[in-house]
Design an enzyme around this catalytic site. Structure first.
Site, PDB file in Angstrom:
ATOM      1  N   LYS A 116       0.822  -1.207   0.000  1.00 33.05           N
ATOM      2  CA  LYS A 116       0.000   0.000   0.000  1.00 33.05           C
ATOM      3  C   LYS A 116       0.858   1.259   0.000  1.00 33.05           C
ATOM      4  O   LYS A 116       0.444   2.307  -0.518  1.00 33.05           O
ATOM      5  CB  LYS A 116      -0.949  -0.027   1.191  1.00 33.05           C
ATOM      6  CG  LYS A 116      -1.954  -1.181   1.130  1.00 33.05           C
ATOM      7  CD  LYS A 116      -2.812  -1.236   2.372  1.00 33.05           C
ATOM      8  CE  LYS A 116      -3.814  -2.384   2.299  1.00 33.05           C
ATOM      9  NZ  LYS A 116      -3.160  -3.702   2.254  1.00 33.05           N
ATOM     10  N   GLU A 183      -0.943   6.612   8.213  1.00 35.42           N
ATOM     11  CA  GLU A 183      -1.541   7.646   7.377  1.00 35.42           C
ATOM     12  C   GLU A 183      -2.605   8.388   8.180  1.00 35.42           C
ATOM     13  O   GLU A 183      -3.091   7.879   9.202  1.00 35.42           O
ATOM     14  CB  GLU A 183      -2.168   7.034   6.122  1.00 35.42           C
ATOM     15  CG  GLU A 183      -3.350   6.137   6.391  1.00 35.42           C
ATOM     16  CD  GLU A 183      -3.917   5.538   5.109  1.00 35.42           C
ATOM     17  OE1 GLU A 183      -3.321   5.712   4.040  1.00 35.42           O
ATOM     18  OE2 GLU A 183      -4.967   4.877   5.180  1.00 35.42           O
ATOM     19  N   HIS A 218     -12.382  -2.282  10.743  1.00 36.88           N
ATOM     20  CA  HIS A 218     -11.926  -2.007   9.381  1.00 36.88           C
ATOM     21  C   HIS A 218     -12.151  -3.187   8.445  1.00 36.88           C
ATOM     22  O   HIS A 218     -11.571  -3.250   7.368  1.00 36.88           O
ATOM     23  CB  HIS A 218     -10.448  -1.607   9.369  1.00 36.88           C
ATOM     24  CG  HIS A 218     -10.122  -0.555  10.378  1.00 36.88           C
ATOM     25  ND1 HIS A 218     -10.554   0.739  10.257  1.00 36.88           N
ATOM     26  CD2 HIS A 218      -9.436  -0.614  11.556  1.00 36.88           C
ATOM     27  CE1 HIS A 218     -10.143   1.444  11.304  1.00 36.88           C
ATOM     28  NE2 HIS A 218      -9.473   0.633  12.101  1.00 36.88           N
ATOM     29  N   ARG A 274      -6.835  -8.621  -6.723  1.00 39.54           N
ATOM     30  CA  ARG A 274      -7.459  -9.938  -6.554  1.00 39.54           C
ATOM     31  C   ARG A 274      -8.966  -9.762  -6.620  1.00 39.54           C
ATOM     32  O   ARG A 274      -9.477  -8.653  -6.760  1.00 39.54           O
ATOM     33  CB  ARG A 274      -7.080 -10.527  -5.195  1.00 39.54           C
ATOM     34  CG  ARG A 274      -7.423  -9.579  -4.032  1.00 39.54           C
ATOM     35  CD  ARG A 274      -7.208 -10.208  -2.682  1.00 39.54           C
ATOM     36  NE  ARG A 274      -7.250  -9.242  -1.604  1.00 39.54           N
ATOM     37  CZ  ARG A 274      -8.358  -8.753  -1.051  1.00 39.54           C
ATOM     38  NH1 ARG A 274      -9.545  -9.122  -1.517  1.00 39.54           N
ATOM     39  NH2 ARG A 274      -8.295  -7.892  -0.056  1.00 39.54           N
TER      40      ARG A 274
END
Length: 615
Positions: A116, A183, A218, A274
């Site tokens: 990521k 982040e 999440h 994916r």
């Protein structure tokens, strides 16, 4: 042409890929750990191969063994499913190096997007390298993989180091890669994503949007397509960004580009190289089989010239063996019965009688409803789940039904903070007050001898049975009479071992009964029959901290020892179960008087971990 496919995965996704393969006339090969030797995916495949491993959780991360299994079984292609090695470029290369077709994107595209951090840099976004108070709250996130593992929201700078360590451990356990990054955390945004298909002939096609805002830890719980309430401009923007991301890495196959939408702006999150768990809602809306498309693309076929048109609305709910009211703790045991009625799609890796273990994700099934409108799809899905027979461990079924009917959801005003705001109301126990009586009457009928109703010529005291329901003890009292079974306050219309009908204030209510040992299911209410004389040896002292699930003690709080003063809710130790770490907190404020748990210890539910004496 592909003739035999090995699925390098387990459970629901393996069964789902096998279904399409069988429809296409393609032979199927399953791999399984020792814990999965009798799992449904191993049973439905044409051929299955045992994978040795030090632990069941590690088995599906052994790419070298999976490639050997594919060659030995005569497979000519490998489908990775999702999770495990699905976004591992080295595994994709190993498959291709063995002369097998890889049903997925090129390893170079996986490499570019699987991390990521690299994906964000590719899209012009840089993660935080140093966190200050001004940056809070922040999100610690695993660089590899997905599914909510290795993710932590940090609101206090003092918690950052501990959460980084926990995220690294979780990510390493789930994906074999402990890299994490930090982040900014955007509060209360919407999670919107775009499904893409790309062939080897230069065509990149976005197949609509999905909204996956209803999440816990999440990890998505309810998803739908198309994403409701997006402006035409924002819808066009996320589709264009998704195509741009795919073209940037010469993408091939099925993939998903994810965004966080807030204040009318789309923030790039990541690209999943994916198939997504929630792909069935896109399939329902567009009338396509994405697994079949993956196989055709891997065979070199171009996408059809005319893109499919969207039709109606689809909603998917993930049914988990977990208790949302107890910090989403995973549940284990025998799944005695799983049956969902109505015109819905059920994707599962379980069947009646299967065991739900501790080693893997607790998702039991995905239930998908498709209808001409969003309101109809929500109603259809809620009704199917409400009427489903789900007998076994505690599940999130009631939470799903209430979520689908919540005003924020029906009005499409939900965001990623939905469960933070509403969890307590959605998990408030609302058991049927007549369920214990129905269970007792059914039990009385099941135990009565043919031709003997159980009534006595001499008046006697009512008979009673005790049940545990929603954490509280309930007593059901009834009498045998010449006319049959009687109970105070209701009229017994009918009672046998499987069905009880009660007249409650003039309304006849039906209660379906299913019994498995001491566990009794009355419609959707789960009860535990209690013994007439409780065993005093099973009682624990006040303040006892018991293991809520089977798992491994991975950490004890620094400095924790007998005599330590602790506060209610303070983390004392951590259990790892189903590849997630769960905090075990102090039940009361007081002094730690006993500490039984040690790192590395494997525990079963109900095992004493510690005792806190209240002050």
């Amino acid at each position: 042409m592909i003739t035999s496919v090995l699925v390098a995965n387990r459970g629901e996704i393996a069964c789902r890929v096998f279904r399409t393969c069988h429809d296409l006339g393609i032979r199927t090969v399953a791999v399984h750990s020792d814990a999965d030797a009798n799992a449904l995916h191993a049973r439905v495949a044409d051929v299955s191969v045992r994978l040795p491993g030090e632990t069941p959780a590690d088995t599906y991360l052994r790419g070298d063994l999976i490639v050997k299994a594919a060659v030995a079984a005569g497979a000519d292609a490998v489908h990775p499913g999702y999770g495990f090695l699905s976004e591992n470029a080295a595994f994709a290369r190993a498959v291709q190096d063995a002369g097998l077709a890889w049903i997925g994107p090129p390893p170079s595209a996986i490499e570019a997007m699987a991390s990521k951090t690299r994906a964000k840099q590719l899209m012009g976004i840089r993660p935080l390298t140093e966190v200050t108070e001004a940056d809070l709250p922040v999100l610690v996130k695993a660089a590899a993989g997905g599914g909510g593992r290795g993710m932590r929201v940090v609101r206090h700078l003092a918690d950052l180091d501990a959460e980084l360590a926990a995220a690294r451990a979780e990510a390493a356990s789930a994906f074999g890669d402990g890299e994490v990054f930090v982040e900014p955390y955007v509060e209360n945004g919407r999670h919107v994503e775009v499904q893409i298909l790309a062939d080897t002939h230069g065509t990149v096609r976005p197949l609509g949007t999905r909204d996956c805002s209803l999440q816990r830890r999440h990890q998505k719980v309810i998803e739908e397509a198309p994403a409701p309430g997006l402006s035409a401009a924002l819808d066009e923007e996320v589709r264009a960004l998704a195509v741009r991301a795919a073209r940037a890495v010469d993408y091939v196959g099925a993939g998903t580009v994810e965004f966080l939408v807030a204040d009318g702006h789309a923030h790039f999150l990541e690209m999943n190289t994916r198939l997504q768990v929630e792909h069935p809602v896109t399939e329902a809306v567009f009338g396509v089989d994405l697994v079949a498309e993956q196989i055709r693309i891997a065979e070199g076929h171009p996408l059809e010239a005319d893109p499919p048109s969207a039709r109606g609305h689809a909603v998917e709910a993930r049914l988990y063996a977990e208790d949302p009211a107890r910090d989403w703790s995973p549940q284990t045991g025998t799944l005695h019965r799983l049956s969902v009625p109505g015109p819905v799609r059920l994707d599962t890796g379980y069947t009646d009688g299967d065991d739900i273990g501790v080693h893997y994700d607790p998702m039991l099934a995905k239930v998908v409803a498709h209808a001409p409108t969003r309101a109809e799809a929500l109603r259809r899905l809620a009704s199917a789940l409400e009427r489903a027979e789900i007998h076994g461990p505690v599940t999130n079924r009631d939470l799903l039904v209430r979520s689908l009917r919540h005003p924020e959801v029906t009005a499409a005003r939900m965001d990623t903070g939905f469960y933070d705001r509403h969890l307590s109301g959605l998990t408030d126990p609302r058991p049927d007050p007549h369920a214990p009586l129905a269970a007792a009457l059914a039990d009385a009928r099941a135990r009565s001898r043919p031709g003997f109703g159980g009534w006595r010529n001499v008046p006697s005291q009512p008979q009673s049975k005790r049940y545990l329901m929603a954490g509280e003890e309930h007593e059901a009292r009834y009498r045998h009479t010449r006319e049959g079974l009687e109970a105070d306050g209701v009229r017994v219309v009918h009672a046998d071992a499987r069905l009880v009908i009660l007249d409650v204030d003039g309304v006849e209510r039906k209660y379906g009964i299913a019994r498995y040992g001491h566990q009794v299911h009355v419609n959707t209410t789960a009860l535990t029959a209690l013994p007439r004389f409780p065993d005093p040896t099973t009682q624990h002292a006040p303040g006892s901290l018991l293991a809520p699930m089977p798992g491994t003690v991975v950490r004890v709080a620094d400095g924790l020892a007998v005599g330590t003063a602790v506060k209610e809710g303070e983390p004392l130790l951590w259990l790892e179960a189903m590849k997630m770490q769960h905090k075990i907190t102090a039940p009361v404020t007081g002094t730690l008087t006993d500490l039984c748990a040690v790192p590395g210890q494997q525990v079963e539910p109900g095992v004493l971990l510690a005792v806190v004496q209240q002050t």
